[in-house]
Design an enzyme around this catalytic site. Sequence first.
Site, PDB file in Angstrom:
ATOM      1  N   GLY A  29      44.544  49.495  34.564  1.00 19.52           N
ATOM      2  CA  GLY A  29      43.348  49.350  35.401  1.00 19.52           C
ATOM      3  C   GLY A  29      42.905  50.701  35.925  1.00 19.52           C
ATOM      4  N   ALA A  87      45.897  46.101  41.827  1.00 15.24           N
ATOM      5  CA  ALA A  87      45.775  44.645  42.019  1.00 15.24           C
ATOM      6  C   ALA A  87      44.307  44.313  42.267  1.00 15.24           C
ATOM      7  CB  ALA A  87      46.627  44.177  43.201  1.00 15.24           C
ATOM      8  N   ASP A  88      43.986  43.038  42.022  1.00 19.43           N
ATOM      9  CA  ASP A  88      42.616  42.591  42.293  1.00 19.43           C
ATOM     10  C   ASP A  88      42.481  42.045  43.707  1.00 19.43           C
ATOM     11  OD1 ASP A  88      41.509  42.965  39.579  1.00 19.43           O
ATOM     12  OD2 ASP A  88      43.109  41.574  39.074  1.00 19.43           O
ATOM     13  N   LYS A  98      46.452  39.616  40.028  1.00 14.65           N
ATOM     14  CA  LYS A  98      46.251  40.664  39.046  1.00 14.65           C
ATOM     15  C   LYS A  98      45.743  40.038  37.762  1.00 14.65           C
ATOM     16  CE  LYS A  98      49.313  43.788  38.406  1.00 14.65           C
ATOM     17  NZ  LYS A  98      48.171  44.737  38.317  1.00 14.65           N
ATOM     18  N   GLY A  99      45.275  40.885  36.839  1.00 15.76           N
ATOM     19  CA  GLY A  99      44.910  40.367  35.534  1.00 15.76           C
ATOM     20  C   GLY A  99      43.440  40.351  35.224  1.00 15.76           C
ATOM     21  N   GLY A 101      41.917  42.731  34.407  1.00 18.01           N
ATOM     22  CA  GLY A 101      41.799  43.624  33.245  1.00 18.01           C
ATOM     23  C   GLY A 101      42.434  43.009  32.016  1.00 18.01           C
ATOM     24  N   GLU A 107      52.172  43.128  32.481  1.00 18.54           N
ATOM     25  CA  GLU A 107      52.357  43.662  33.841  1.00 18.54           C
ATOM     26  C   GLU A 107      53.447  42.870  34.564  1.00 18.54           C
ATOM     27  OE1 GLU A 107      48.389  43.255  35.313  1.00 18.54           O
ATOM     28  OE2 GLU A 107      47.901  45.360  34.930  1.00 18.54           O
ATOM     29  N   LYS A 125      40.296  45.362  48.249  1.00 19.04           N
ATOM     30  CA  LYS A 125      41.124  44.327  47.595  1.00 19.04           C
ATOM     31  C   LYS A 125      41.808  43.404  48.614  1.00 19.04           C
ATOM     32  CE  LYS A 125      40.255  46.353  43.612  1.00 19.04           C
ATOM     33  NZ  LYS A 125      41.267  46.826  42.712  1.00 19.04           N
TER      34      LYS A 125
HETATM   35  O1  DER Z   1      44.102  43.718  35.558  1.00 20.21           O
HETATM   36  C1  DER Z   1      44.974  44.171  36.312  1.00 20.21           C
HETATM   37  O2  DER Z   1      46.016  43.564  36.580  1.00 20.21           O
HETATM   38  C2  DER Z   1      44.665  45.435  37.066  1.00 20.21           C
HETATM   39  O3  DER Z   1      45.859  46.072  37.489  1.00 20.21           O
HETATM   40  C3  DER Z   1      43.880  45.019  38.288  1.00 20.21           C
HETATM   41  O4  DER Z   1      44.679  44.169  38.997  1.00 20.21           O
HETATM   42  C4  DER Z   1      43.421  46.201  39.138  1.00 20.21           C
HETATM   43  O5  DER Z   1      42.432  46.862  38.411  1.00 20.21           O
HETATM   44  P1  DER Z   1      41.569  48.009  39.111  1.00 20.21           P
HETATM   45  O6  DER Z   1      42.572  49.039  39.613  1.00 20.21           O
HETATM   46  O7  DER Z   1      40.716  48.528  37.992  1.00 20.21           O
HETATM   47  O8  DER Z   1      40.789  47.375  40.224  1.00 20.21           O
END
Ligand code: DER
Length: 234
Positions: A29, A87-88, A98-99, A101, A107, A125
């Site tokens: 990410g 993390a989101d 998360k996820g 991306g 992960e 976040k």
């Molecule tokens: O997709 C993921 O898990 C990324 O780590 C996401 O949680 C954080 O992405 P970012 O740093 O681009 O906001």
Amino acid sequence: LTQDELKKIAAYKAVEFVESGMVLGLGTGSTAKHAVDRIGELLRQGKLTNIIGIPTSKKTQEQAISLGIPLSDLDSHPTIDMAIDGADEVDPHLNLVKGRGGSLLREKMVEGACKKFVCIVDESKLVKYLGGSGLAMPVEVVPFCWKFTAKKLQNLFRDSGCVAKLRNDCKGEPFVTDNGNYIVDLYLKKDIGDLQVASDAILRIAGVVEHGMFLAMATTVIVAAGNGFFFFWH
Ligand code: DER
């Protein structure tokens, strides 16, 4: 300070925890990207030595290769000293979403094998409860009969006004993860309550591979706030 500058502040602070000789989980990410860049820079300057990276996605693997970071995998290193990843969403108990991306499975495998998981975020976040951002709560599912699985997921959280949607790529085709699976994103309108109960219920659905709630996994969360300061939760 822009959001990306905040991400960089959090990422660089996390890399201060890295010691030479560590086996490191490398996150995925835009925030983790800064951490991986920084690790590459310190290796190049000789300020860090003997680092082995365990990437959490093909994308991070490529980035690490381009930076000359030596890489390995979980088969060779089943225990990892520390992972740094974004993390989101972060709730007050350090539970994460998360996820977004699309890398949640690798992960979660890597971060689940770590002694320390340092999560790096900008303050946008922070949420009161997981799903509270109203944005996607990702679930990795097998492509076989994904509609069947998506309906079961949507039904599971119908009391929270859940809508389940297949994630598409920029060409309008189903997004395919590094592991050849699909992602069904859950959009929630209300708190789903006990997260462990929700996690167990999701994982009982046969077509589900893994979900994007990382419960009690982060040991430290570094939050970069708008005024350039950051704070640690752990
Ligand atoms: O997709 C993921 O898990 C990324 O780590 C996401 O949680 C954080 O992405 P970012 O740093 O681009 O906001």
